[in-house]
Write a protein that holds these residues in place. Structure first.
Motif, mmCIF file in Angstrom:
data_model
loop_
_atom_site.group_PDB
_atom_site.id
_atom_site.type_symbol
_atom_site.label_atom_id
_atom_site.label_comp_id
_atom_site.label_asym_id
_atom_site.label_seq_id
_atom_site.Cartn_x
_atom_site.Cartn_y
_atom_site.Cartn_z
ATOM 1 N N GLU A 102 1.070 4.034 -2.894
ATOM 2 C CA GLU A 102 0.815 5.435 -2.553
ATOM 3 C C GLU A 102 1.948 6.319 -3.067
ATOM 4 O O GLU A 102 1.714 7.371 -3.662
ATOM 5 N N ARG A 103 3.211 5.870 -2.865
ATOM 6 C CA ARG A 103 4.370 6.628 -3.354
ATOM 7 C C ARG A 103 4.385 6.691 -4.881
ATOM 8 O O ARG A 103 4.700 7.727 -5.457
ATOM 9 N N ARG A 104 4.048 5.575 -5.519
ATOM 10 C CA ARG A 104 4.010 5.553 -6.990
ATOM 11 C C ARG A 104 2.956 6.524 -7.510
ATOM 12 O O ARG A 104 3.190 7.278 -8.450
ATOM 13 N N GLY A 105 1.783 6.511 -6.873
ATOM 14 C CA GLY A 105 0.715 7.429 -7.277
ATOM 15 C C GLY A 105 1.122 8.871 -7.110
ATOM 16 O O GLY A 105 0.873 9.723 -7.985
ATOM 17 N N TYR A 106 1.776 9.179 -5.992
ATOM 18 C CA TYR A 106 2.245 10.540 -5.742
ATOM 19 C C TYR A 106 3.266 10.953 -6.799
ATOM 20 O O TYR A 106 3.221 12.071 -7.327
ATOM 21 N N THR A 107 4.195 10.058 -7.116
ATOM 22 C CA THR A 107 5.218 10.356 -8.119
ATOM 23 C C THR A 107 4.586 10.593 -9.486
ATOM 24 O O THR A 107 4.959 11.532 -10.196
ATOM 25 N N GLU A 167 0.834 -1.206 0.000
ATOM 26 C CA GLU A 167 0.000 0.000 0.000
ATOM 27 C C GLU A 167 0.868 1.256 0.000
ATOM 28 O O GLU A 167 0.593 2.215 -0.726
ATOM 29 N N ASP A 168 1.932 1.254 0.820
ATOM 30 C CA ASP A 168 2.825 2.410 0.870
ATOM 31 C C ASP A 168 3.532 2.622 -0.467
ATOM 32 O O ASP A 168 3.667 3.748 -0.935
#
Length: 173
Positions: free
Chosen positions: A81-86, A77-78
């Motif tokens: 989340e980081r991939r989506g933010y990037t 999940e983390d």
């Protein structure tokens, strides 16, 4: 005289591409080092030159396995989340510039490089897990000395103790 703004697009000439890569790589490595020192971050930067030669920079003289271990400890999940933010950040950057993201898509060779690197890192991870299991076994024998049955185990335990003592003494200096 000043600098003129360059349009960011793929260079067609292989020689020009290699020259530009060589010059910009130095600047990029310098920025990565500065970022790691200023912000005290764990950083791993992997680049493949236009000729396919890899360059790897790891901050603070750490081992790549340490950086990858921290990454592997993140939950799915983390990571998502980081991939989506990037991805959101990259879309924002592309929207405010002349950069065409299609110029940076992976071609077949890049996909093969990524696959090869993934296999290489999986092998390294497997080796590290095996070493960790061996060290845990040695520590388990220290906790239960009555389970030691032969001289070879005692020799291994002695070598481990010597390594630990030497490493501890070196750390104190």
């Amino acid at each position: 005289m000043g600098r003129r703004k360059l349009t960011i697009k793929r260079l067609e000439s292989m020689k020009a591409r290699q020259t530009k890569y060589s010059k910009r790589k130095v600047g990029l490595l310098k920025k990565a080092k500065e970022l790691s020192v200023l912000c005290d971050t764990d950083l791993a930067l992997l680049m493949f030159s236009p000729t396919g030669k890899p360059s790897l920079f790891i901050a603070h003289n750490k081992d790549l396995s340490n950086v990858l271990e921290r990454l592997s400890k993140l939950s799915v999940e983390d990571r998502e989340e980081r991939r989506g933010y990037t991805m959101k950040l990259l879309k924002k950057i592309y929207a405010n510039s002349d950069i065409d993201p299609r110029n940076f898509s992976l071609d077949r060779n890049d996909a093969l490089k990524v696959e090869f690197l993934t296999l290489l890192l999986e092998d390294q991870l497997r080796e590290l897990k095996q070493k960790l299991a061996e060290k845990r076994g040695i520590l388990r024998e220290w906790k239960n000395p009555q389970n030691v049955k032969d001289l070879a185990q005692i020799k291994i335990m002695e070598e481990h103790l010597m390594e630990t003592t030497v490493a501890g003494a070196a750390a104190e200096i």
